[in-house]
Design a protein around this motif. Sequence first.
Motif, short mmCIF file in Angstrom:
data_model
loop_
_atom_site.label_atom_id
_atom_site.label_comp_id
_atom_site.label_asym_id
_atom_site.label_seq_id
_atom_site.Cartn_x
_atom_site.Cartn_y
_atom_site.Cartn_z
N ASN A 110 12.20 -28.53 123.62
CA ASN A 110 12.42 -29.12 122.30
C ASN A 110 12.89 -30.56 122.40
O ASN A 110 12.36 -31.46 121.73
CB ASN A 110 13.45 -28.30 121.53
N TYR A 111 13.90 -30.80 123.23
CA TYR A 111 14.47 -32.14 123.29
C TYR A 111 13.58 -33.11 124.06
O TYR A 111 13.56 -34.31 123.76
CB TYR A 111 15.87 -32.07 123.89
N CYS A 112 12.82 -32.61 125.04
CA CYS A 112 11.86 -33.48 125.72
C CYS A 112 10.77 -33.94 124.75
O CYS A 112 10.37 -35.11 124.75
CB CYS A 112 11.24 -32.75 126.90
N ALA A 113 10.29 -33.01 123.91
CA ALA A 113 9.28 -33.38 122.92
C ALA A 113 9.83 -34.36 121.91
O ALA A 113 9.12 -35.27 121.45
CB ALA A 113 8.76 -32.13 122.22
N SER A 114 11.09 -34.21 121.53
CA SER A 114 11.67 -35.13 120.54
C SER A 114 11.81 -36.54 121.08
O SER A 114 11.72 -37.51 120.32
CB SER A 114 13.04 -34.60 120.10
N VAL A 115 12.02 -36.69 122.37
CA VAL A 115 12.14 -38.03 122.96
C VAL A 115 10.78 -38.68 123.12
O VAL A 115 10.66 -39.91 123.11
CB VAL A 115 12.89 -37.94 124.31
N SER A 116 9.71 -37.89 123.25
CA SER A 116 8.37 -38.44 123.41
C SER A 116 7.85 -38.97 122.07
O SER A 116 8.56 -38.98 121.06
CB SER A 116 7.44 -37.36 123.95
N ARG A 117 6.56 -39.37 122.07
CA ARG A 117 5.91 -39.85 120.85
C ARG A 117 5.19 -38.74 120.10
O ARG A 117 4.41 -39.01 119.18
CB ARG A 117 4.90 -40.95 121.20
N MET A 118 5.43 -37.52 120.46
CA MET A 118 4.75 -36.39 119.84
C MET A 118 5.16 -36.25 118.39
O MET A 118 6.31 -36.47 118.02
CB MET A 118 5.08 -35.11 120.61
N GLY A 119 4.20 -35.83 117.53
CA GLY A 119 4.49 -35.65 116.12
C GLY A 119 5.16 -34.31 115.85
O GLY A 119 5.02 -33.35 116.62
N ALA B 74 5.38 -39.38 133.57
CA ALA B 74 4.22 -38.50 133.49
C ALA B 74 4.40 -37.45 132.39
O ALA B 74 3.48 -37.18 131.60
CB ALA B 74 3.98 -37.81 134.83
N ALA B 75 5.59 -36.85 132.32
CA ALA B 75 5.85 -35.85 131.27
C ALA B 75 5.80 -36.48 129.89
O ALA B 75 5.25 -35.91 128.94
CB ALA B 75 7.20 -35.19 131.51
N ASP B 76 6.36 -37.69 129.76
CA ASP B 76 6.36 -38.37 128.47
C ASP B 76 4.93 -38.73 128.05
O ASP B 76 4.55 -38.55 126.89
CB ASP B 76 7.22 -39.63 128.55
N GLY B 77 4.13 -39.20 128.99
CA GLY B 77 2.75 -39.54 128.67
C GLY B 77 1.93 -38.32 128.27
O GLY B 77 1.12 -38.38 127.34
N GLN B 78 2.15 -37.20 128.96
CA GLN B 78 1.42 -35.98 128.62
C GLN B 78 1.77 -35.48 127.23
O GLN B 78 0.90 -35.11 126.45
CB GLN B 78 1.73 -34.90 129.67
N LEU B 79 3.06 -35.48 126.90
CA LEU B 79 3.48 -35.02 125.58
C LEU B 79 3.07 -35.99 124.49
O LEU B 79 2.76 -35.58 123.36
CB LEU B 79 5.00 -34.82 125.56
N SER B 80 3.07 -37.27 124.78
CA SER B 80 2.73 -38.27 123.77
C SER B 80 1.24 -38.28 123.47
O SER B 80 0.83 -38.42 122.31
CB SER B 80 3.20 -39.65 124.23
N ARG B 81 0.40 -38.14 124.51
CA ARG B 81 -1.05 -38.22 124.31
C ARG B 81 -1.68 -36.87 123.96
O ARG B 81 -2.64 -36.82 123.20
CB ARG B 81 -1.72 -38.79 125.56
N HIS B 82 -1.17 -35.82 124.56
CA HIS B 82 -1.75 -34.48 124.36
C HIS B 82 -0.64 -33.51 123.95
O HIS B 82 -0.41 -32.50 124.61
CB HIS B 82 -2.43 -34.00 125.65
#
Length: 263
Positions: A192-201, A164-172
Motif C-alpha cells: 500500500n505505502y509503496c504504491a502511494s509513493v509511486s506515480r500510480m493512480g 526499478a520498483a517505482d518505475g514498475q508501479l508508475s508505468r504498469h
Amino acid sequence: MLDATTRSGGTATASPRATAAELAVAVPPATNASPAEPTRFAARCTRVLLSPWSRLSLLVVLLAAGASGVLLFEPQRLLTEGWPPQLGGAAAAAVFAVAYGVCTVAFVPRPLLNLAAGALFGSQLGLGVALAGTVLGAGIAFCLGRALGQDALRPLLRGRWLKAADGQLSRHGFRSMLAVRLFPGVPFWAANYCASVSRMGLLPFLLATGLGSIPNTAAYAVAGARASAPTSPAFLIALACIALPALAGVVMAWRKRHQLRRL
C-alpha cells in the motif's frame, strides 16, 4: 519656519513648534509595521507545518498510534471470544468491514482478519465483508501515504531496486499491483505505502487490490468458516488454495533471481 534673526546678524534658530512638526513627518508611526509581523509569523508556521518532512512525521505518529491501539485492544480476540452480542446482521457486517480496514492500516495481518471474517459471518458473507475491508484499508493507507509521505520519500528513491520498483508501479500500476495481490509475499501494508509513493493512480490501485485479493481472501474465509471441521474437504481445499499461491510466488521469485541481481 525659522524665527526672524536679529538685525545685528545673529544666527537663525528653529522654533519648538516647527521642530516637533518636522519630527512627526520624518518618523513614521510604529503601529504601521506591526500588523505585518503576525502575518509573516503565521506564514512561516504554515510553511513548516506543511513541509514534506513535517507531514511525514505526522504519518509516522499516526501509524505508531494505530499500532499501539492494536496492541492495546488485541483484535485477535475475535477468533476466540467472537463478535459483541449487541451487534448483529448488516450492522455487524458494516462495523466489521470498517474495523477490518482500520486494522490493516495499523499493520494487523490480513490472514488473521480473514479467518475472523469467515468464523463470524460464514464463507460467503465473510468473503464480502473481508473484501470490503481490504479495499477500504488499502484506500486509507494509499491516501495517507500519498498526502503525507510522497513528497518527502520520492527524493530518497535512489537505489537501483527502489527505482526499478517505482518505475514498475508508475508505468504498469494495475498489472503490477494485481500480481502483488495474487501472489503473497509482499506484506499488505508495504504494498500500500509503496504504491502511494509511486506515480500510480488511486483507481487502478483499488481495482487491482479488489480483484487480486479475491482468491486468497476467499480461501481464508472458507478456512475460518470450516475451522471446526479441519478434516472436511472444504477446509482442506481452502488450505491448498492458501499454499499454492504462496508456492507460486516463491517459484517466480526464484526464476527471476538473476534479473533481481542485475538491478
